[in-house]
Enzyme design. Structure first.
Site, short mmCIF file in Angstrom:
data_model
loop_
_atom_site.label_atom_id
_atom_site.label_comp_id
_atom_site.label_asym_id
_atom_site.label_seq_id
_atom_site.Cartn_x
_atom_site.Cartn_y
_atom_site.Cartn_z
N ASN A 10 1.00 -1.25 0.09
CA ASN A 10 -0.01 0.04 0.01
C ASN A 10 0.92 1.19 -0.03
O ASN A 10 1.65 1.41 0.96
CB ASN A 10 -1.00 0.09 1.39
N HIS A 13 0.80 6.15 1.96
CA HIS A 13 1.80 6.84 2.93
C HIS A 13 2.55 7.91 2.03
O HIS A 13 3.21 8.87 2.62
CB HIS A 13 2.49 6.04 3.78
N HIS A 46 -5.80 3.44 -1.80
CA HIS A 46 -7.21 3.84 -1.37
C HIS A 46 -7.57 4.91 -1.69
O HIS A 46 -6.88 6.03 -1.19
CB HIS A 46 -7.30 3.68 0.33
N ARG A 48 -9.70 7.93 -1.39
CA ARG A 48 -10.73 8.06 -0.20
C ARG A 48 -11.64 9.24 -0.73
O ARG A 48 -11.14 10.03 -1.61
CB ARG A 48 -10.13 8.77 1.16
N ARG A 52 -7.53 12.58 0.89
CA ARG A 52 -6.50 13.11 1.62
C ARG A 52 -5.07 12.59 1.16
O ARG A 52 -3.96 13.20 1.61
CB ARG A 52 -6.74 12.73 2.98
N GLU A 73 -8.62 0.05 -3.10
CA GLU A 73 -9.53 0.11 -2.09
C GLU A 73 -10.34 1.23 -2.10
O GLU A 73 -10.08 2.24 -2.39
CB GLU A 73 -8.80 0.12 -0.79
N THR A 104 -8.07 3.07 8.38
CA THR A 104 -9.50 2.42 8.42
C THR A 104 -9.53 1.64 9.72
O THR A 104 -8.46 0.95 10.15
CB THR A 104 -9.34 1.37 7.15
N GLU A 155 -10.82 -9.70 2.61
CA GLU A 155 -9.49 -9.12 3.41
C GLU A 155 -9.85 -9.14 4.71
O GLU A 155 -10.74 -8.51 5.41
CB GLU A 155 -9.02 -7.82 2.70
N HIS A 195 -3.40 -5.08 7.52
CA HIS A 195 -3.68 -3.91 8.68
C HIS A 195 -2.82 -3.99 9.77
O HIS A 195 -3.08 -5.06 10.50
CB HIS A 195 -5.13 -3.50 8.99
#
Ligand code: PXP
Length: 247
Positions: A10, A13, A46, A48, A52, A73, A104, A155, A195
Site C-alpha cells: 500500500n 503513505h 485507497h 478516499r 487526503r 480500495e 481504516t 480481506e 492492517h
C-alpha cells in the site's frame, strides 16, 4: 501444496508525505515502480472520498505504470465505484470509510451494508474486475455474509492481532484469524489479510494463517523505506512473506 502468498504494498503513505507539503514529490507512482523492482506482487491504494492522500490522477497513472496486480480500495460512494469500474484493477476491496478516522479502523458490517453493498459488488464484478473483496473483521458471521452478498474474496482485518500485547492476547487473536481463514475457505472465498502487519509480527501472523492468498502491507514498509530505500524494504518483507523467515 498451497500457492505462495502474494505481497501487495500500500503506497498511500507516500502520497500523504507529498500532500503534507502540497508538493509534487515524493511520487506514489515512482514508489510503486520501486516496490515492483523490490519484488512486490502488486500495489494497493485507497482513493478516499476526501482525497487526503491518493488522488484521481495518481490512480490513472498507477493503472498505466503498474505491471503487477492493482488493488483499488474504496467505499460504496457512487462516483468512486464508477471510477473504479473504469480503471478496472485486478482487485477491488470495499472498506468502511469515516472522515474523522486516521486510518481504516474496523471491518465492514456486511449485513448492515444491505442492498447498497450487494449492488456495488455486482457492479464491480460486471465491470470485469476479477476479484471483489470485502474488508471484514475475522468473524465467521461477517465472512458468511460476504459470500452471501456476492463477493468472491475477503480481506481479514489484522488490526486487533497487530495491537494485541502479551502471549495470551496474541494467541487468542491467532485463533480468531485461523478460524476466520477456515470459514472463508469453506465459503469458497479467496483469502486476503492486512492492517498493522510488520516485520516483527509477520512470522506469528503467518503461523496462524499460512495459506493466505494475499497480504496488503503499507505503513511498516514505507517507514522502513525511509532508512533502507523502498526496494530493500520490500525485499525484507518479501523474505518473510515467502517464508525465508529472515528479519
Ligand atoms: N488493508 C486495508 C483495508 C487498509 O485500509 C490498510 C491501511 O491503509 C491496510 C491494509 C494496510 O495497513 P498498514 O498500512 O497498517 O500496513
Amino acid at each position: 501444496m498451497a500457492a505462495e502468498t502474494r505481497l501487495l504494498i500500500n503506497i498511500d503513505h507516500v502520497a500523504t508525505l507529498r500532500n503534507a507539503r502540497h508538493e509534487s514529490f515524493p511520487d506514489p507512482v515512482a514508489a510503486a515502480i520501486e516496490c515492483e523492482l523490490g519484488g512486490a506482487d502488486g500495489i494497493v491504494f485507497h482513493l478516499r472520498e476526501d482525497r487526503r492522500h491518493i488522488n484521481d490522477d495518481d490512480v490513472r497513472r498507477l493503472r498505466e505504470a503498474v505491471r503487477s496486480r492493482l488493488d483499488f480500495e474504496l467505499s460504496v460512494h457512487r462516483d468512486i465505484v464508477e471510477y473504479c469500474c473504469r480503471i478496472r484493477p485486478e482487485v477491488a476491496t470495499l472498506v468502511p470509510e469515516r472522515r474523522e478516522e486516521v486510518t481504516t479502523e474496523g471491518g465492514l458490517d456486511v449485513p448492515a451494508g444491505g442492498e447498497r453493498l450487494r449492488e456495488t459488488i455486482h457492479t464491480l464484478l460486471e465491470a470485469g474486475i476479477e476479484e471483489v473483496a470485502l474488508f471484514v473483521d475475522p468473524d465467521p458471521e461477517q465472512i458468511h455474509a460476504a459470500a452471501e452478498a456476492g463477493a468472491n474474496a475477503v480481506e481479514l482485518h489484522t488490526g486487533d492481532f497487530a495491537l494485541a500485547r502479551g502471549e495470551a492476547a496474541v494467541a487468542a487473536e491467532c485463533l480468531r484469524l485461523t478460524a476466520a481463514g477456515r470459514a472463508a475457505r469453506e465459503a469458497g472465498l479467496r483469502l486476503h489479510a492486512g492492517h498493522g502487519l510488520d516485520y516483527a509480527n509477520y512470522p506469528i501472523f503467518r503461523s496462524a494463517l499460512p495459506d493466505v492468498d494475499e497480504v496488503s502491507i503499507g505503513f511498516a514498509i514505507v517507514a522502513r523505506a525511509l532508512f533502507s530505500g523502498m526496494q530493500q524494504a520490500v525485499r525484507d518483507m518479501a523474505a518473510l512473506v515467502k517464508g525465508q523467515h529472515s528479519r
